[in-house]
Design a protein around this motif. Structure first.
Motif, PDB file in Angstrom:
ATOM      1  N   GLY A 142       0.781  -1.408   0.077  1.00 49.10           N
ATOM      2  CA  GLY A 142      -0.042   0.151   0.082  1.00 49.10           C
ATOM      3  C   GLY A 142       0.888   1.192   0.084  1.00 49.10           C
ATOM      4  N   SER A 143       1.898   1.281   0.663  1.00 45.14           N
ATOM      5  CA  SER A 143       2.749   2.348   0.802  1.00 45.14           C
ATOM      6  C   SER A 143       3.567   2.736  -0.573  1.00 45.14           C
ATOM      7  N   GLU A 144       4.108   1.283  -1.024  1.00 43.27           N
ATOM      8  CA  GLU A 144       5.168   1.230  -2.374  1.00 43.27           C
ATOM      9  C   GLU A 144       4.233   1.971  -3.346  1.00 43.27           C
ATOM     10  N   HIS A 145       2.928   1.380  -3.378  1.00 41.54           N
ATOM     11  CA  HIS A 145       2.242   1.618  -4.654  1.00 41.54           C
ATOM     12  C   HIS A 145       1.133   2.684  -4.105  1.00 41.54           C
ATOM     13  N   ALA A 146       1.338   3.607  -3.506  1.00 41.35           N
ATOM     14  CA  ALA A 146       0.408   4.523  -2.954  1.00 41.35           C
ATOM     15  C   ALA A 146      -0.352   5.512  -4.167  1.00 41.35           C
ATOM     16  N   GLY A 147       0.457   5.784  -4.965  1.00 40.71           N
ATOM     17  CA  GLY A 147       0.061   6.509  -6.113  1.00 40.71           C
ATOM     18  C   GLY A 147      -0.835   5.795  -6.880  1.00 40.71           C
ATOM     19  N   GLN A 148      -0.596   4.586  -6.926  1.00 45.53           N
ATOM     20  CA  GLN A 148      -1.418   3.660  -7.965  1.00 45.53           C
ATOM     21  C   GLN A 148      -2.712   3.223  -7.395  1.00 45.53           C
ATOM     22  N   ILE A 149      -2.623   3.322  -6.059  1.00 43.28           N
ATOM     23  CA  ILE A 149      -3.957   2.973  -5.391  1.00 43.28           C
ATOM     24  C   ILE A 149      -4.752   4.258  -4.915  1.00 43.28           C
ATOM     25  N   ILE A 150      -4.084   5.524  -5.073  1.00 46.06           N
ATOM     26  CA  ILE A 150      -4.925   6.668  -5.119  1.00 46.06           C
ATOM     27  C   ILE A 150      -5.712   6.990  -6.586  1.00 46.06           C
ATOM     28  N   LEU A 151      -4.748   6.542  -7.615  1.00 44.59           N
ATOM     29  CA  LEU A 151      -5.418   6.575  -8.942  1.00 44.59           C
ATOM     30  C   LEU A 151      -6.672   5.899  -8.915  1.00 44.59           C
ATOM     31  N   GLU A 191     -26.367   3.676  -4.100  1.00 45.00           N
ATOM     32  CA  GLU A 191     -25.163   2.770  -4.697  1.00 45.00           C
ATOM     33  C   GLU A 191     -24.021   3.609  -4.789  1.00 45.00           C
ATOM     34  N   ALA A 192     -24.078   4.923  -5.150  1.00 43.10           N
ATOM     35  CA  ALA A 192     -22.831   5.869  -5.228  1.00 43.10           C
ATOM     36  C   ALA A 192     -22.283   6.039  -3.753  1.00 43.10           C
ATOM     37  N   VAL A 193     -23.308   6.129  -2.729  1.00 46.41           N
ATOM     38  CA  VAL A 193     -22.781   6.619  -1.311  1.00 46.41           C
ATOM     39  C   VAL A 193     -22.032   5.055  -0.804  1.00 46.41           C
ATOM     40  N   VAL A 194     -22.660   3.808  -1.140  1.00 47.19           N
ATOM     41  CA  VAL A 194     -21.752   2.582  -0.872  1.00 47.19           C
ATOM     42  C   VAL A 194     -20.504   2.462  -1.361  1.00 47.19           C
ATOM     43  N   ILE A 195     -20.444   2.948  -2.733  1.00 48.05           N
ATOM     44  CA  ILE A 195     -19.197   2.840  -3.448  1.00 48.05           C
ATOM     45  C   ILE A 195     -18.169   3.944  -2.574  1.00 48.05           C
ATOM     46  N   THR A 196     -18.609   4.817  -2.420  1.00 46.17           N
ATOM     47  CA  THR A 196     -17.721   6.158  -1.835  1.00 46.17           C
ATOM     48  C   THR A 196     -17.105   5.516  -0.495  1.00 46.17           C
ATOM     49  N   VAL A 197     -17.950   4.566   0.394  1.00 45.13           N
ATOM     50  CA  VAL A 197     -17.465   4.139   1.392  1.00 45.13           C
ATOM     51  C   VAL A 197     -16.286   3.372   1.265  1.00 45.13           C
ATOM     52  N   GLY A 198     -16.699   2.579   0.242  1.00 44.01           N
ATOM     53  CA  GLY A 198     -15.325   1.621  -0.049  1.00 44.01           C
ATOM     54  C   GLY A 198     -14.392   2.432  -0.358  1.00 44.01           C
ATOM     55  N   ILE A 199     -14.314   3.417  -1.146  1.00 44.77           N
ATOM     56  CA  ILE A 199     -13.125   4.281  -1.490  1.00 44.77           C
ATOM     57  C   ILE A 199     -12.410   4.578  -0.262  1.00 44.77           C
ATOM     58  N   VAL A 200     -13.139   5.127   0.567  1.00 41.98           N
ATOM     59  CA  VAL A 200     -12.668   5.791   2.004  1.00 41.98           C
ATOM     60  C   VAL A 200     -11.900   4.606   2.585  1.00 41.98           C
ATOM     61  N   GLY A 201     -12.057   3.305   2.519  1.00 44.30           N
ATOM     62  CA  GLY A 201     -11.559   2.253   3.062  1.00 44.30           C
ATOM     63  C   GLY A 201     -10.328   1.930   2.528  1.00 44.30           C
ATOM     64  N   MET A 202     -10.293   2.006   0.891  1.00 47.27           N
ATOM     65  CA  MET A 202      -9.008   1.836   0.483  1.00 47.27           C
ATOM     66  C   MET A 202      -8.159   3.018   0.760  1.00 47.27           C
ATOM     67  N   LEU A 203      -8.506   4.267   0.695  1.00 43.67           N
ATOM     68  CA  LEU A 203      -7.600   5.421   1.078  1.00 43.67           C
ATOM     69  C   LEU A 203      -7.155   5.273   2.442  1.00 43.67           C
ATOM     70  N   SER A 204      -7.863   4.616   3.362  1.00 43.27           N
ATOM     71  CA  SER A 204      -7.422   4.565   4.771  1.00 43.27           C
ATOM     72  C   SER A 204      -6.442   3.526   4.866  1.00 43.27           C
ATOM     73  N   LEU A 205      -6.550   2.173   3.907  1.00 47.76           N
ATOM     74  CA  LEU A 205      -5.672   1.135   4.232  1.00 47.76           C
ATOM     75  C   LEU A 205      -4.032   1.966   3.588  1.00 47.76           C
ATOM     76  N   VAL A 206      -4.147   2.844   2.576  1.00 45.97           N
ATOM     77  CA  VAL A 206      -2.901   3.297   2.317  1.00 45.97           C
ATOM     78  C   VAL A 206      -2.285   4.191   3.278  1.00 45.97           C
ATOM     79  N   THR A 207      -3.042   5.017   4.022  1.00 49.83           N
ATOM     80  CA  THR A 207      -2.440   5.701   5.408  1.00 49.83           C
ATOM     81  C   THR A 207      -1.926   4.568   6.390  1.00 49.83           C
TER      82      THR A 207
END
Length: 226
Positions: free
Chosen positions: A42-51, A92-108
């Motif tokens: 997650g740290s090594e590929h942070a830019g890719q995950i954010i993309l 549906e959009a709200v649910v997907i957005t929650v998942g996005i926050v989860g992935m960005l939190s994993l990068v942190t």
């Protein structure tokens, strides 16, 4: 006549954009979704995950856009169902957005894990497992469970109204039932979403969206039905 001509083209383009961005988002998430050492990846590929997160944000905007652009046409035949489609698409959009926050939190989390040197990994792994679970559940509830409801709602109006050829909404309603059923099977652990059965049951609804998108771009809505 300008809106009747141009709005379907915009809707079709948004369907295609949503499909492409969803696939790209999943591919960009690969370093942390498909590898056991996701805490370092997650740290090594942070830019890719954010993309990948950016791709999913495009998916969210495109999905909501399809509902908004179709609403003026769908409401002429059944305003309640048309409004329900918009509301469920927003959900549906709200649910997907929650998942996005989860992935960005994993990068942190991954960055903190790497910067800590040699930490007690148990707590980091527990938090990482939680963030991955958030993504997996939202990925199942949004693009499967709620997608099935959304597709059924607008396909039903298309079938009754004749705005598009009836083979398209028939495929849409069939795909809606299958992808909704797939979400239930995945929810109870019969098979995983990223499996052969999950892919097969999701294929008809994906085909429906692409066929509908191309039809709207090339032919638009049936003006006689309007």
């Amino acid at each position: 006549m300008v809106s009747i001509t141009k709005t379907p083209k915009v809707t079709g383009t948004l369907f295609i954009l949503a499909a492409v961005s969803s696939v790209l988002g999943l591919l960009f998430y690969g370093p942390i979704l498909n590898h056991a050492n996701y805490l370092t990846n997650g740290s090594e590929h942070a830019g890719q995950i954010i993309l990948g997160a950016l791709m999913e944000l495009i998916l969210v905007a495109s999905a909501v856009g399809t509902a908004v652009t179709m609403y003026p046409f769908l409401k002429k035949y059944n305003e309640s169902i048309a409004l329900g489609h918009v509301c469920f698409r927003l959900l549906e959009a709200v649910v997907i957005t929650v998942g996005i926050v989860g992935m960005l939190s994993l990068v942190t989390l991954s960055r903190q894990y790497v910067s800590a040197g040699a930490p007690d990994s148990a707590s980091y792994e527990a938090a990482g497992t939680l963030f991955l679970a958030v993504h997996d559940w939202t990925f199942m509830l949004g693009p499967n469970f709620l997608l099935g409801i959304n597709t059924m709602l607008y396909s039903y109006i298309f079938y009754k109204s004749g705005l598009v050829p009836r083979f398209i909404p028939i495929l849409g309603m069939t795909g809606a039932v299958l992808v909704f059923s797939a979400s239930l099977f995945e929810m109870f652990g019969v098979f995983s979403q990223l499996s052969v059965w999950g892919g097969l049951l999701s294929l008809p609804v994906a085909a429906n969206e692409m066929i509908l998108a191309v039809w709207l771009i090339v032919k638009g809505f049936n003006k006689a039905a309007l």
